[in-house]
Design a protein around this motif. Structure first.
Motif, PDB file in Angstrom:
ATOM      1  N   PHE A   1      15.713   9.044  -6.345  1.00  0.00           N
ATOM      2  CA  PHE A   1      16.616  10.182  -6.226  1.00  0.00           C
ATOM      3  C   PHE A   1      16.560  10.849  -4.855  1.00  0.00           C
ATOM      4  O   PHE A   1      16.998  11.982  -4.703  1.00  0.00           O
ATOM      5  N   SER A   2      16.008  10.139  -3.865  1.00  0.00           N
ATOM      6  CA  SER A   2      15.959  10.704  -2.513  1.00  0.00           C
ATOM      7  C   SER A   2      17.351  11.140  -2.068  1.00  0.00           C
ATOM      8  O   SER A   2      18.337  10.437  -2.314  1.00  0.00           O
ATOM      9  N   LYS A   3      17.403  12.284  -1.382  1.00  0.00           N
ATOM     10  CA  LYS A   3      18.696  12.700  -0.807  1.00  0.00           C
ATOM     11  C   LYS A   3      18.999  11.873   0.451  1.00  0.00           C
ATOM     12  O   LYS A   3      20.133  11.579   0.760  1.00  0.00           O
ATOM     13  N   ASP A   4      17.936  11.521   1.174  1.00  0.00           N
ATOM     14  CA  ASP A   4      18.140  10.775   2.423  1.00  0.00           C
ATOM     15  C   ASP A   4      17.481   9.413   2.320  1.00  0.00           C
ATOM     16  O   ASP A   4      16.496   9.246   1.612  1.00  0.00           O
ATOM     17  N   ASP A   5      18.036   8.459   3.101  1.00  0.00           N
ATOM     18  CA  ASP A   5      17.268   7.240   3.253  1.00  0.00           C
ATOM     19  C   ASP A   5      16.984   7.030   4.737  1.00  0.00           C
ATOM     20  O   ASP A   5      17.539   7.724   5.586  1.00  0.00           O
ATOM     21  N   HIS A   6      16.111   6.089   5.036  1.00  0.00           N
ATOM     22  CA  HIS A   6      15.534   6.000   6.373  1.00  0.00           C
ATOM     23  C   HIS A   6      15.818   4.621   6.933  1.00  0.00           C
ATOM     24  O   HIS A   6      15.530   3.602   6.305  1.00  0.00           O
ATOM     25  N   ASP A   7      16.352   4.611   8.141  1.00  0.00           N
ATOM     26  CA  ASP A   7      17.023   3.427   8.649  1.00  0.00           C
ATOM     27  C   ASP A   7      16.088   2.421   9.331  1.00  0.00           C
ATOM     28  O   ASP A   7      15.863   2.506  10.537  1.00  0.00           O
ATOM     29  N   LEU A   8      15.610   1.461   8.572  1.00  0.00           N
ATOM     30  CA  LEU A   8      14.783   0.408   9.174  1.00  0.00           C
ATOM     31  C   LEU A   8      15.651  -0.641   9.873  1.00  0.00           C
ATOM     32  O   LEU A   8      15.250  -1.209  10.883  1.00  0.00           O
ATOM     33  N   ARG A   9      16.823  -0.873   9.323  1.00  0.00           N
ATOM     34  CA  ARG A   9      17.708  -1.872   9.946  1.00  0.00           C
ATOM     35  C   ARG A   9      18.041  -1.473  11.371  1.00  0.00           C
ATOM     36  O   ARG A   9      18.007  -2.299  12.295  1.00  0.00           O
ATOM     37  N   GLY A  10      18.340  -0.207  11.581  1.00  0.00           N
ATOM     38  CA  GLY A  10      18.648   0.287  12.927  1.00  0.00           C
ATOM     39  C   GLY A  10      17.492   0.014  13.869  1.00  0.00           C
ATOM     40  O   GLY A  10      17.689  -0.496  14.972  1.00  0.00           O
ATOM     41  N   LEU A  11      16.291   0.340  13.402  1.00  0.00           N
ATOM     42  CA  LEU A  11      15.114   0.114  14.250  1.00  0.00           C
ATOM     43  C   LEU A  11      14.969  -1.366  14.586  1.00  0.00           C
ATOM     44  O   LEU A  11      14.731  -1.739  15.735  1.00  0.00           O
ATOM     45  N   LEU A  12      15.103  -2.212  13.551  1.00  0.00           N
ATOM     46  CA  LEU A  12      14.964  -3.662  13.769  1.00  0.00           C
ATOM     47  C   LEU A  12      15.949  -4.147  14.820  1.00  0.00           C
ATOM     48  O   LEU A  12      15.602  -4.895  15.732  1.00  0.00           O
ATOM     49  N   ARG A  13      17.196  -3.708  14.654  1.00  0.00           N
ATOM     50  CA  ARG A  13      18.256  -4.245  15.514  1.00  0.00           C
ATOM     51  C   ARG A  13      18.252  -3.620  16.910  1.00  0.00           C
ATOM     52  O   ARG A  13      18.867  -4.146  17.824  1.00  0.00           O
ATOM     53  N   GLU A  14      17.535  -2.498  17.042  1.00  0.00           N
ATOM     54  CA  GLU A  14      17.393  -1.911  18.388  1.00  0.00           C
ATOM     55  C   GLU A  14      16.184  -2.494  19.113  1.00  0.00           C
ATOM     56  O   GLU A  14      15.833  -2.045  20.196  1.00  0.00           O
ATOM     57  N   GLY A  15      15.499  -3.449  18.456  1.00  0.00           N
ATOM     58  CA  GLY A  15      14.397  -4.121  19.141  1.00  0.00           C
ATOM     59  C   GLY A  15      13.039  -3.470  18.957  1.00  0.00           C
ATOM     60  O   GLY A  15      12.143  -3.671  19.782  1.00  0.00           O
ATOM     61  N   ALA A  16      12.881  -2.700  17.882  1.00  0.00           N
ATOM     62  CA  ALA A  16      11.581  -2.045  17.666  1.00  0.00           C
ATOM     63  C   ALA A  16      10.469  -3.082  17.543  1.00  0.00           C
ATOM     64  O   ALA A  16      10.677  -4.177  17.018  1.00  0.00           O
ATOM     65  N   HIS A  17       9.295  -2.729  18.049  1.00  0.00           N
ATOM     66  CA  HIS A  17       8.108  -3.568  17.871  1.00  0.00           C
ATOM     67  C   HIS A  17       7.528  -3.299  16.483  1.00  0.00           C
ATOM     68  O   HIS A  17       7.779  -2.265  15.881  1.00  0.00           O
ATOM     69  N   ASP A  18       6.672  -4.227  16.037  1.00  0.00           N
ATOM     70  CA  ASP A  18       6.054  -4.036  14.724  1.00  0.00           C
ATOM     71  C   ASP A  18       5.325  -2.699  14.636  1.00  0.00           C
ATOM     72  O   ASP A  18       5.364  -2.014  13.629  1.00  0.00           O
ATOM     73  N   GLU A  19       4.656  -2.328  15.749  1.00  0.00           N
ATOM     74  CA  GLU A  19       3.899  -1.069  15.689  1.00  0.00           C
ATOM     75  C   GLU A  19       4.815   0.132  15.517  1.00  0.00           C
ATOM     76  O   GLU A  19       4.452   1.114  14.876  1.00  0.00           O
ATOM     77  N   ASP A  20       6.052   0.031  16.066  1.00  0.00           N
ATOM     78  CA  ASP A  20       7.006   1.138  15.871  1.00  0.00           C
ATOM     79  C   ASP A  20       7.396   1.219  14.389  1.00  0.00           C
ATOM     80  O   ASP A  20       7.525   2.302  13.821  1.00  0.00           O
ATOM     81  N   LEU A  21       7.590   0.033  13.798  1.00  0.00           N
ATOM     82  CA  LEU A  21       7.969   0.010  12.371  1.00  0.00           C
ATOM     83  C   LEU A  21       6.845   0.592  11.516  1.00  0.00           C
ATOM     84  O   LEU A  21       7.085   1.386  10.605  1.00  0.00           O
ATOM     85  N   VAL A  22       5.631   0.180  11.836  1.00  0.00           N
ATOM     86  CA  VAL A  22       4.473   0.670  11.078  1.00  0.00           C
ATOM     87  C   VAL A  22       4.386   2.193  11.177  1.00  0.00           C
ATOM     88  O   VAL A  22       4.219   2.897  10.173  1.00  0.00           O
ATOM     89  N   THR A  23       4.535   2.701  12.368  1.00  0.00           N
ATOM     90  CA  THR A  23       4.440   4.150  12.569  1.00  0.00           C
ATOM     91  C   THR A  23       5.551   4.869  11.805  1.00  0.00           C
ATOM     92  O   THR A  23       5.314   5.872  11.120  1.00  0.00           O
ATOM     93  N   TYR A  24       6.752   4.318  11.920  1.00  0.00           N
ATOM     94  CA  TYR A  24       7.893   4.955  11.261  1.00  0.00           C
ATOM     95  C   TYR A  24       7.716   4.940   9.733  1.00  0.00           C
ATOM     96  O   TYR A  24       7.868   5.963   9.064  1.00  0.00           O
ATOM     97  N   ILE A  25       7.359   3.773   9.190  1.00  0.00           N
ATOM     98  CA  ILE A  25       7.186   3.666   7.737  1.00  0.00           C
ATOM     99  C   ILE A  25       6.083   4.632   7.277  1.00  0.00           C
ATOM    100  O   ILE A  25       6.233   5.356   6.296  1.00  0.00           O
ATOM    101  N   GLY A  26       4.983   4.657   8.023  1.00  0.00           N
ATOM    102  CA  GLY A  26       3.886   5.566   7.661  1.00  0.00           C
ATOM    103  C   GLY A  26       4.341   7.010   7.621  1.00  0.00           C
ATOM    104  O   GLY A  26       4.006   7.764   6.701  1.00  0.00           O
ATOM    105  N   SER A  27       5.152   7.415   8.597  1.00  0.00           N
ATOM    106  CA  SER A  27       5.562   8.822   8.638  1.00  0.00           C
ATOM    107  C   SER A  27       6.590   9.128   7.547  1.00  0.00           C
ATOM    108  O   SER A  27       6.582  10.213   6.969  1.00  0.00           O
TER     109      SER A  27
END
Ligand code: SAM
Length: 356
Positions: free
Chosen positions: A302-328
């Motif tokens: 029931f989250s009001k917002d969702d969080h854009d992993l696809r955007g990060l992936l397609r903008e060239g994020a490194h794994d560590e950026d994904l890890v940090t983002y998911i953690g937060s």
């Protein structure tokens, strides 16, 4: 003895809980947790927003706009995210949709997840395509299956699902029951005035077939926005009706499990599961997060917002950026779903676009 210590993720340096167990060998895995101290170990991955059914409590009779193919995560993107999530202590992955069996390549994806070491690999399906695919799914590493079945009456089944697939689904259930996936979990969403007259028939089905029959309370996630509290059949009522006919005994369950589980006191095969997100919310022990087919991370159905992993992936994020983002993002997981709060607002995404 088991305990947790605070540590930093090896790739990102992000703070995480480290689980340590045993006195000699240290079983260490990076664990995701939220600010309420809940450990997140379960991930539901929706691999498609497309479905070959139009269940009345989920989708609209009107055509919905599916996402364009390039909006949906590709298999390589899904592989990469799976690796990142596993590095964060995800142990259980459930593949869902939409209908997961309509996307080509699901068996190969399962095999890759299996080879990455996912401990508990499961799938939720409407069963329409299951009979012919069951053995291949098992060879790919599938270990458990949930099959939706909202009526035992073929005519009513057609009305609920807006398909003519009753026989195919029954063949799918039979295939699962004759396979390593036994016992299958059969999910029925009860809607008052539609299929609540079948509670005892479903329980009899569990006894005859030896399946785990699970009753899910109708949630406000339907496309037509028809949900009302009066259309929902409370789990307590389901329990009372089955218990009156065939006494039930409770089976212990893990705290994070969604279902309260019961066996038949007379020793008959089969089990009953009651999933009561509306009347008995289990958010306090929730260990789940979800990845939508279009690459959004959701921390609650029931989250009001969702969080854009696809955007990060397609903008060239490194794994560590994904890890940090998911953690937060996970740190801010909602305390509860608030369905019972006066100001509750149904999320804009419906179940088919989230992944149940
Ligand atoms: N296509 C697959 C299936 O039919 O099982 C997987 C996706 S479906 C969205 C996942 C689960 O969500 C199913 O068990 C379905 O019955 C359940 N579901 C869908 N809409 C729901 C609602 N409004 N309330 C409760 N459960 C719902």
């Amino acid at each position: 003895m088991c305990f947790f210590v605070y540590a930093r993720h090896p790739i990102s340096g992000f703070g995480l809980l480290l689980f340590q167990g045993g006195s000699t060998a240290t079983m260490a895995a990076m664990m995701l947790h939220d600010k309420f101290g809940r450990l997140i170990t379960d991930l539901r991955i929706s691999i498609t927003d497309r479905c070959n059914f139009r269940c009345v409590y989920c989708r609209s009779a009107d055509p919905e706009n599916y996402r364009d193919h390039d909006e949906i995560l590709s298999w390589p993107e899904l592989d990469r995210l799976a690796r990142v999530f596993l590095s964060l202590g995800i142990r259980k992955i459930r593949i869902t949709g939409g209908e997961p069996l309509v996307r080509d390549g699901v068996e190969d994806y399962l095999a890759r997840l299996h080879s990455l070491g996912v401990e508990d690999l499961s799938m939720t399906t409407n069963g329409h395509l299951l009979a012919d695919r069951c053995q291949g799914l098992i060879r790919s590493g599938l270990r458990r299956i949930n099959i939706s079945l909202d009526s035992l009456d073929p005519v009513k089944f057609e009305k609920i699902t807006r398909t003519k697939s009753f026989a195919a689904v029954m063949r799918g259930i039979e295939a699962a029951q004759n396979s390593a996936l036994v016992p299958a979990k059969i999910n029925a969403v009860l809607v008052r005035g539609t299929n609540d007259d079948e509670i005892e028939a479903f329980a009899a089905f569990a006894r005859e077939r030896g399946v785990i029959m699970r009753f899910i309370e109708f949630m406000p996630l339907d496309a037509d926005r028809h949900w009302t509290r009066t259309l929902m059949v409370p789990a307590a009522e389901v329990y009372q009706r089955i218990h009156a006919r065939w006494p039930l005994e409770q089976i212990p369950h893990e705290r994070s499990e969604t279902a309260r589980k019961y066996r038949f006191a007379d020793g008959a095969p089969g089990e009953i599961g009651l999933i009561a997100p509306v009347t008995q919310p289990f958010c306090g022990h929730c260990s789940r997060i979800r990845l939508t087919a279009d690459g959004k991370l959701r921390t609650c159905l029931f989250s009001k917002d969702d969080h854009d992993l696809r955007g990060l992936l397609r903008e060239g994020a490194h794994d560590e950026d994904l890890v940090t983002y998911i953690g937060s993002v996970v740190m801010e997981k909602e305390e509860g779903h608030r369905i019972n709060d006066p100001g509750f607002v149904q999320p804009s995404r419906t179940m088919v676009f989230i992944g149940g």
